[in-house]
Design a protein around this motif. Structure first.
Motif, mmCIF file in Angstrom:
data_model
loop_
_atom_site.group_PDB
_atom_site.id
_atom_site.type_symbol
_atom_site.label_atom_id
_atom_site.label_comp_id
_atom_site.label_asym_id
_atom_site.label_seq_id
_atom_site.Cartn_x
_atom_site.Cartn_y
_atom_site.Cartn_z
ATOM 1 N N MET A 175 -14.901 5.756 9.904
ATOM 2 C CA MET A 175 -14.407 5.654 11.282
ATOM 3 C C MET A 175 -13.114 6.434 11.510
ATOM 4 O O MET A 175 -12.806 6.817 12.613
ATOM 5 C CB MET A 175 -14.180 4.191 11.666
ATOM 6 N N LEU A 176 -12.353 6.643 10.437
ATOM 7 C CA LEU A 176 -11.060 7.325 10.582
ATOM 8 C C LEU A 176 -11.023 8.643 9.816
ATOM 9 O O LEU A 176 -9.953 9.105 9.423
ATOM 10 C CB LEU A 176 -9.928 6.411 10.097
ATOM 11 N N LYS A 177 -12.157 9.243 9.633
ATOM 12 C CA LYS A 177 -12.247 10.487 8.862
ATOM 13 C C LYS A 177 -11.289 11.542 9.393
ATOM 14 O O LYS A 177 -11.225 11.778 10.604
ATOM 15 C CB LYS A 177 -13.687 11.015 8.896
ATOM 16 N N ASP A 178 -10.515 12.114 8.504
ATOM 17 C CA ASP A 178 -9.552 13.185 8.795
ATOM 18 C C ASP A 178 -8.315 12.715 9.553
ATOM 19 O O ASP A 178 -7.495 13.542 9.959
ATOM 20 C CB ASP A 178 -10.206 14.337 9.569
ATOM 21 N N LYS A 179 -8.150 11.409 9.749
ATOM 22 C CA LYS A 179 -6.999 10.914 10.508
ATOM 23 C C LYS A 179 -5.828 10.577 9.580
ATOM 24 O O LYS A 179 -6.000 9.970 8.520
ATOM 25 C CB LYS A 179 -7.380 9.690 11.339
ATOM 26 N N VAL A 180 -4.634 10.957 10.011
ATOM 27 C CA VAL A 180 -3.393 10.631 9.322
ATOM 28 C C VAL A 180 -2.763 9.447 10.039
ATOM 29 O O VAL A 180 -2.530 9.491 11.253
ATOM 30 C CB VAL A 180 -2.425 11.831 9.317
ATOM 31 N N CYS A 181 -2.500 8.371 9.299
ATOM 32 C CA CYS A 181 -2.071 7.113 9.897
ATOM 33 C C CYS A 181 -0.728 6.652 9.335
ATOM 34 O O CYS A 181 -0.443 6.845 8.149
ATOM 35 C CB CYS A 181 -3.114 6.014 9.634
ATOM 36 N N VAL A 182 0.059 6.018 10.177
ATOM 37 C CA VAL A 182 1.334 5.418 9.780
ATOM 38 C C VAL A 182 1.292 3.951 10.154
ATOM 39 O O VAL A 182 1.013 3.606 11.310
ATOM 40 C CB VAL A 182 2.526 6.106 10.473
ATOM 41 N N VAL A 183 1.569 3.076 9.189
ATOM 42 C CA VAL A 183 1.562 1.634 9.423
ATOM 43 C C VAL A 183 2.888 1.056 8.962
ATOM 44 O O VAL A 183 3.240 1.155 7.774
ATOM 45 C CB VAL A 183 0.413 0.934 8.665
ATOM 46 N N THR A 184 3.650 0.461 9.859
ATOM 47 C CA THR A 184 4.907 -0.181 9.468
ATOM 48 C C THR A 184 4.652 -1.632 9.078
ATOM 49 O O THR A 184 3.672 -2.236 9.493
ATOM 50 C CB THR A 184 5.952 -0.123 10.599
ATOM 51 N N GLY A 185 5.548 -2.166 8.274
ATOM 52 C CA GLY A 185 5.344 -3.524 7.779
ATOM 53 C C GLY A 185 4.110 -3.606 6.900
ATOM 54 O O GLY A 185 3.355 -4.582 6.951
ATOM 55 N N GLY A 186 3.906 -2.589 6.064
ATOM 56 C CA GLY A 186 2.667 -2.471 5.311
ATOM 57 C C GLY A 186 2.646 -3.146 3.958
ATOM 58 O O GLY A 186 1.671 -3.011 3.218
ATOM 59 N N ALA A 187 3.680 -3.888 3.612
ATOM 60 C CA ALA A 187 3.769 -4.447 2.259
ATOM 61 C C ALA A 187 2.949 -5.707 2.066
ATOM 62 O O ALA A 187 2.489 -5.990 0.958
ATOM 63 C CB ALA A 187 5.226 -4.732 1.896
ATOM 64 N N GLN A 188 2.761 -6.488 3.119
ATOM 65 C CA GLN A 188 2.069 -7.763 2.954
ATOM 66 C C GLN A 188 1.408 -8.196 4.252
ATOM 67 O O GLN A 188 1.578 -7.580 5.296
ATOM 68 C CB GLN A 188 3.045 -8.855 2.491
ATOM 69 N N GLY A 189 0.639 -9.275 4.157
ATOM 70 C CA GLY A 189 0.045 -9.891 5.338
ATOM 71 C C GLY A 189 -0.831 -8.954 6.142
ATOM 72 O O GLY A 189 -1.629 -8.179 5.605
ATOM 73 N N ILE A 190 -0.671 -9.012 7.451
ATOM 74 C CA ILE A 190 -1.494 -8.223 8.365
ATOM 75 C C ILE A 190 -1.309 -6.733 8.125
ATOM 76 O O ILE A 190 -2.274 -5.960 8.096
ATOM 77 C CB ILE A 190 -1.150 -8.587 9.820
ATOM 78 N N GLY A 191 -0.077 -6.293 7.922
ATOM 79 C CA GLY A 191 0.181 -4.870 7.731
ATOM 80 C C GLY A 191 -0.517 -4.314 6.508
ATOM 81 O O GLY A 191 -1.124 -3.238 6.553
ATOM 82 N N ARG A 192 -0.448 -5.038 5.417
ATOM 83 C CA ARG A 192 -1.115 -4.594 4.182
ATOM 84 C C ARG A 192 -2.622 -4.521 4.376
ATOM 85 O O ARG A 192 -3.276 -3.576 3.921
ATOM 86 C CB ARG A 192 -0.765 -5.540 3.036
ATOM 87 N N CYS A 193 -3.169 -5.511 5.063
ATOM 88 C CA CYS A 193 -4.605 -5.531 5.308
ATOM 89 C C CYS A 193 -5.026 -4.352 6.177
ATOM 90 O O CYS A 193 -6.091 -3.755 5.963
ATOM 91 C CB CYS A 193 -5.004 -6.858 5.962
ATOM 92 N N ILE A 194 -4.204 -3.991 7.143
ATOM 93 C CA ILE A 194 -4.499 -2.820 7.980
ATOM 94 C C ILE A 194 -4.479 -1.551 7.147
ATOM 95 O O ILE A 194 -5.363 -0.691 7.269
ATOM 96 C CB ILE A 194 -3.498 -2.729 9.150
ATOM 97 N N VAL A 195 -3.485 -1.419 6.277
ATOM 98 C CA VAL A 195 -3.411 -0.239 5.394
ATOM 99 C C VAL A 195 -4.685 -0.127 4.565
ATOM 100 O O VAL A 195 -5.312 0.940 4.486
ATOM 101 C CB VAL A 195 -2.179 -0.336 4.471
ATOM 102 N N GLU A 196 -5.101 -1.222 3.955
ATOM 103 C CA GLU A 196 -6.283 -1.198 3.095
ATOM 104 C C GLU A 196 -7.552 -0.923 3.900
ATOM 105 O O GLU A 196 -8.440 -0.191 3.454
ATOM 106 C CB GLU A 196 -6.396 -2.523 2.342
#
Length: 244
Positions: free
Chosen positions: A1-22
């Protein structure tokens, strides 16, 4: 779904943010930059996913943000997705809330979103396309006792997002801005709550359970993808029916 997309996620260490990164990494993102002040907590993300990079970043440090964005532009030239997820709470009743706790929450949750978006939106506008997703909360739409500071920030990001949806597209760029408003979600912030509090949260939710980070990450994945290409200026509530 995100092929070729460059993404930035803040608060990515745990919880919701980490799950979004993964979730982004598993859905073929070209690169996901997981940003957080707790760099040690993100070390395993890089070893588990070849398309994830952990970045120690304070969303209140404008110079650090500028340097970070410059490096991304140099390597990838574009940024396709920004998820403003970093946030804190400092709860108290109004008459007991300190000025420091008010200022700290507004600085991270509201100004931090402004800082990241102000730095990245022009990159998207120049490219003519992008998706900005900001974590609000049902507290931002409906309020909550003891969270004057948090509610102000989460309501504020909804208002900013509506303005951005109009502003970023006014010259034809397909740059979308949306919010997600989670309800009661199982995260490291809720795991130590008393059982009676957790039961209250579950019983107050029509689906009779707390949400999982994956529930929010799937919403973020949708809004980040081209499947949501005609959605902007909206607030998606993912709350099990808590606020209807």
């Amino acid at each position: 779904m995100l092929k070729d997309k460059v993404c930035v996620v803040t608060g990515g260490a745990q919880g919701i943010g980490r799950c979004i990164v993964e979730t982004f990494a598993k859905n073929d993102a070209k690169m996901v930059f997981a940003c957080d002040m707790n760099a040690a907590a993100m070390a395993d993300l890089e070893s588990d996913y070849s398309n994830v990079r952990a970045v120690e970043l304070n969303v209140c440090d404008r110079q650090a943000i500028e340097n970070f964005i410059a490096k991304i532009k140099q390597e990838f030239s574009n940024i396709d997705v920004l998820v403003n997820n970093a946030g804190i709470t400092r709860d108290n009743l109004l008459d007991k809330m300190s000025e420091d706790d008010w200022d700290m929450v507004l600085d991270v949750n509201l100004k931090g979103v402004f800082n990241m978006t102000q730095a990245i939106a022009p990159v998207m506008i120049e490219a003519g396309i992008g998706s900005i997703i900001t974590m609000s909360s049902v507290v931002g739409t409906d309020g909550n006792i003891g969270q004057s500071n948090y509610a102000a920030t989460k309501g504020g990001v909804i208002a900013m997002t509506k303005g951005w949806a109009k502003e970023f597209s006014r010259k034809g760029a397909q740059v979308r801005a949306n919010c997600i408003a989670p309800g009661f979600i199982e995260t490291p912030m809720t795991v130590d709550l008393p059982e009676k509090v957790l039961d209250y949260m579950k019983n107050k939710t029509p689906l009779k359970r707390m949400g999982k980070p994956e529930d929010i990450a799937k919403g973020a994945l949708f809004l980040a993808s081209d499947n949501a290409s005609f959605i902007t200026g909206q607030t998606l509530k993912i709350d099990g029916g808590l606020v209807i």
